[in-house]
Write a protein that holds these residues in place. Structure first.
Motif, short mmCIF file in Angstrom:
data_model
loop_
_atom_site.label_atom_id
_atom_site.label_comp_id
_atom_site.label_asym_id
_atom_site.label_seq_id
_atom_site.Cartn_x
_atom_site.Cartn_y
_atom_site.Cartn_z
N ARG A 58 0.83 -1.21 0.00
CA ARG A 58 0.00 0.00 0.00
C ARG A 58 0.86 1.26 0.00
O ARG A 58 0.53 2.25 -0.64
CB ARG A 58 -0.94 -0.01 1.21
CG ARG A 58 -2.16 -0.90 1.05
CD ARG A 58 -3.23 -0.57 2.09
NE ARG A 58 -2.76 -0.89 3.43
CZ ARG A 58 -3.05 -2.03 4.07
NH1 ARG A 58 -3.79 -2.96 3.47
NH2 ARG A 58 -2.61 -2.25 5.29
N ALA A 59 1.99 1.21 0.71
CA ALA A 59 2.86 2.39 0.77
C ALA A 59 3.56 2.64 -0.56
O ALA A 59 3.86 3.79 -0.91
CB ALA A 59 3.89 2.21 1.88
N GLU A 60 3.86 1.58 -1.30
CA GLU A 60 4.52 1.73 -2.59
C GLU A 60 3.60 2.30 -3.66
O GLU A 60 4.04 2.98 -4.59
CB GLU A 60 5.06 0.38 -3.08
CG GLU A 60 6.24 -0.15 -2.32
CD GLU A 60 6.65 -1.54 -2.77
OE1 GLU A 60 7.80 -1.93 -2.54
OE2 GLU A 60 5.79 -2.25 -3.37
N ARG A 61 2.30 2.01 -3.54
CA ARG A 61 1.37 2.32 -4.62
C ARG A 61 1.38 3.81 -5.02
O ARG A 61 1.48 4.12 -6.21
CB ARG A 61 -0.04 1.87 -4.23
CG ARG A 61 -1.15 2.15 -5.25
CD ARG A 61 -0.79 1.71 -6.66
NE ARG A 61 -0.28 0.35 -6.73
CZ ARG A 61 0.37 -0.14 -7.77
NH1 ARG A 61 0.64 0.64 -8.81
NH2 ARG A 61 0.78 -1.38 -7.76
N PRO A 62 1.29 4.77 -4.08
CA PRO A 62 1.31 6.19 -4.51
C PRO A 62 2.58 6.57 -5.26
O PRO A 62 2.54 7.39 -6.18
CB PRO A 62 1.19 6.96 -3.19
CG PRO A 62 0.63 6.01 -2.21
CD PRO A 62 1.11 4.65 -2.63
N LEU A 63 3.70 6.00 -4.89
CA LEU A 63 4.97 6.32 -5.55
C LEU A 63 5.02 5.71 -6.94
O LEU A 63 5.46 6.35 -7.90
CB LEU A 63 6.14 5.82 -4.70
CG LEU A 63 6.23 6.39 -3.28
CD1 LEU A 63 7.46 5.86 -2.57
CD2 LEU A 63 6.26 7.91 -3.30
N HIS B 107 3.86 7.06 3.82
CA HIS B 107 2.72 6.25 3.40
C HIS B 107 2.57 4.97 4.23
O HIS B 107 1.65 4.18 3.98
CB HIS B 107 2.88 5.88 1.92
CG HIS B 107 3.12 7.06 1.03
ND1 HIS B 107 2.12 7.96 0.71
CD2 HIS B 107 4.25 7.53 0.44
CE1 HIS B 107 2.62 8.92 -0.06
NE2 HIS B 107 3.91 8.67 -0.25
N ASP C 76 2.40 5.02 -8.75
CA ASP C 76 1.43 5.78 -9.57
C ASP C 76 2.02 7.11 -10.03
O ASP C 76 1.63 7.64 -11.08
CB ASP C 76 0.15 6.03 -8.77
CG ASP C 76 -0.65 4.74 -8.55
OD1 ASP C 76 -0.38 3.74 -9.24
OD2 ASP C 76 -1.53 4.74 -7.67
N ALA C 77 2.96 7.64 -9.25
CA ALA C 77 3.60 8.92 -9.62
C ALA C 77 4.86 8.69 -10.45
O ALA C 77 5.62 9.64 -10.69
CB ALA C 77 3.94 9.70 -8.36
N ASP C 78 5.08 7.45 -10.90
CA ASP C 78 6.24 7.09 -11.74
C ASP C 78 7.57 7.37 -11.05
O ASP C 78 8.58 7.69 -11.72
CB ASP C 78 6.19 7.82 -13.08
CG ASP C 78 5.01 7.37 -13.95
OD1 ASP C 78 4.69 6.17 -13.90
OD2 ASP C 78 4.43 8.22 -14.64
#
Length: 496
Positions: A12-17, A212, A19-21
């Motif tokens: 879950r913590a990796e997902r925003p990063l 995150h 998504d932001a490439d």
């Protein structure tokens, strides 16, 4: 303090990063290569001409290893990637090929794979990551067994293959790493029993996940700086009562030494006063060894009950009933653990201190499964009783009765501590910390850390046998090494 998280927390913590490439893989690979360089120099004397074998699977761990291998190949290492599955991380494989590395498709521990591993200076395990489980195919198990037999240094990427990233459960043939380079956040399983024999040193690569991650980690581990900050150090105005009084209710006609050991652990850990209540013969033995102990019951802040008592001793059940009070503080050990009944509700500032066998018997008495992995067993016992549970072992686990799924994990001990009476010393140390006002889970983690370090000191760095009283007698030296600055500060203000 080391904080560790479940595999799902990390995803879950990796997902925003992602998504932001944010180029997480490139950062991870560069950091991995940087950690490998000193090992190569140590093993081969130089990086150019050294031999590196990458064990790679199809996922992100394989990609990390392949890109790191490309970095090493550009530094002059001879790098071969052993492909363990039909699929491969294409971009990573292309990068390795451009850098001059080679690819080999393994069929179990075939002759070429075995030769590559046997000749390597460094093996990088990038087969499985946080999605891996302790169940291995026969082919993969054979490859990992060959890697474990190699004289090379072994570095695991994120999690050793064959180790569960969340529970720490490990296959028999799981990779045995000298170093685990874990990406973004320490995985909870790396700090838990099972994994302990496989991870080696753990080195965290910061990838920017911290904002995150959950505010509460799944597992914590106290380090030296934490012990220095948290251990209760007396100030100039303190006296024996303000420092904490601990009562020892331990030792019997059959096991009188348990009272001596428990009282010695409490005294050497810095209790303001140690009281003893129990048989006169045991009291006299304690006073002969520790004349500072008060041989009469009286007011106290914590009590240690059960060491050296048989389950049939009425002191055990009385002790459990005493500590079921809402504001009770203390330790239940050994015979007193067998006096806990279904429905007993203890506060979290009461600490149970079972070893594995006692934990299994207590679980059966409470109608819980007794064959759970240690982390789950500690949590279920805490949930069922409300108490904090300190589960002794190769890695000592502490589960909070108020939050049973959150653990402390301490691994400072030596196997030489597996001898009679050392648990009695631990109970005394823990009683002192509870009497000083520390909450149950924190007191338990601190006690486990210092007890383990004292065991190492008593066994001459973990190289020689010890007896339990040696452990108690080494506690002051261990605390001096940790707290020297804090103690000097107090003394300079005129404290005594």
């Amino acid at each position: 303090m080391i904080t560790a998280y479940t595999a799902e927390d990390v995803r879950r913590a990796e997902r925003p990063l992602l998504d932001a490439d944010v180029p997480l893989m490139q950062r991870a690979a560069a950091a991995l290569a940087a950690r490998c360089l000193p090992l190569l120099r140590e093993r081969a004397g130089t990086v150019p001409g050294s031999r590196v074998v990458l064990l790679v699977g199809p996922g992100s761990n394989g990609g990390d290893a392949l890109f790191a291998g490309a970095h090493l190949a550009r530094r002059g290492a001879a790098v071969t990637a052993v492909q363990t599955e039909a699929a491969l991380h294409d971009a990573g494989a292309a990068a390795l090929s451009r850098a001059g590395g080679c690819l080999h498709r393994a069929r179990g521990a075939d002759e070429q794979t075995a030769r590559l591993l046997g000749d390597a200076d460094l093996v990088v395990d990038g087969v499985l990551g946080i999605g891996g489980r302790p169940e291995l195919s026969d082919e993969l198990a054979a490859i990992l067994a060959a890697a474990n037999a190699s004289p090379a240094s072994v570095v695991a990427v994120d999690v050793p293959t064959g180790v569960d990233a969340t529970t720490g459960e490990a296959a028999d043939d799981a990779v045995r790493a000298e170093l685990t380079v874990t990406m973004g956040a320490v995985k909870a399983g790396l700090l838990l029993p099972g994994a302990a024999a496989h991870v080696g040193r753990v080195d965290l690569v910061d990838l920017g996940l911290a904002p995150h991650l959950p505010s509460e980690p799944a597992v914590r581990r106290l380090e030296t700086e934490d012990v220095r900050e948290l251990w209760p150090v007396p100030g100039p105005a303190d006296q024996k009562y303000s420092r904490g009084v601990v009562t020892i209710d331990a030792g019997s006609a059959d096991f009188p030494g348990a009272g001596v050991l428990s009282a010695s652990g409490a005294a050497r850990a810095g209790a303001g006063m140690v009281r003893y209540r129990g048989p006169a013969a045991v009291r006299d033995m304690i006073l002969a060894r520790r004349p500072e102990v008060v041989g009469a019951d009286g007011r106290h802040q914590a009590v240690v009950i059960g060491s050296g008592l048989s389950p049939e001793d009425p002191r055990c059940r009385r002790g459990v009933e005493e500590l079921c009070a809402e504001d009770a503080v203390g330790v239940l050990d050994a015979g007193a653990l067998s006096a806990i009944r279904p429905g007993d509700r203890l506060p979290s500032h009461v600490v149970l201190t079972p070893h594995a066998g006692e934990a299994a018997r207590l679980a059966e008495a409470l109608d819980l499964p007794s064959s759970l992995p240690p982390a789950r067993l500690a949590g279920e016992l805490a949930r069922a009783t409300g108490a904090t549970v300190l589960l002794k072992g190769e890695v000592t686990l502490v589960a909070d009765g108020d939050a049973p799924d959150r653990l402390y994990s301490q691994a400072e001990a030596t196997p030489w501590l597996g001898t009679a009476g050392t648990g009695d010393v631990l109970g005394g140390i823990l009683g002192t910390l509870l009497a000083a006002g520390l909450p149950g889970p924190l007191a338990a983690a601190l006690a486990a850390s210092v007890h383990g370090r004292a065991g190492v000191a008593a066994s001459r760095g973990g190289t020689a046998p010890l007896v339990a009283l040696d452990v108690a007698e080494h506690v002051p030296a261990v605390l001096t090494a940790i707290l020297g600055g804090a103690i000097t500060t107090v003394a300079s203000r005129g404290g005594a």
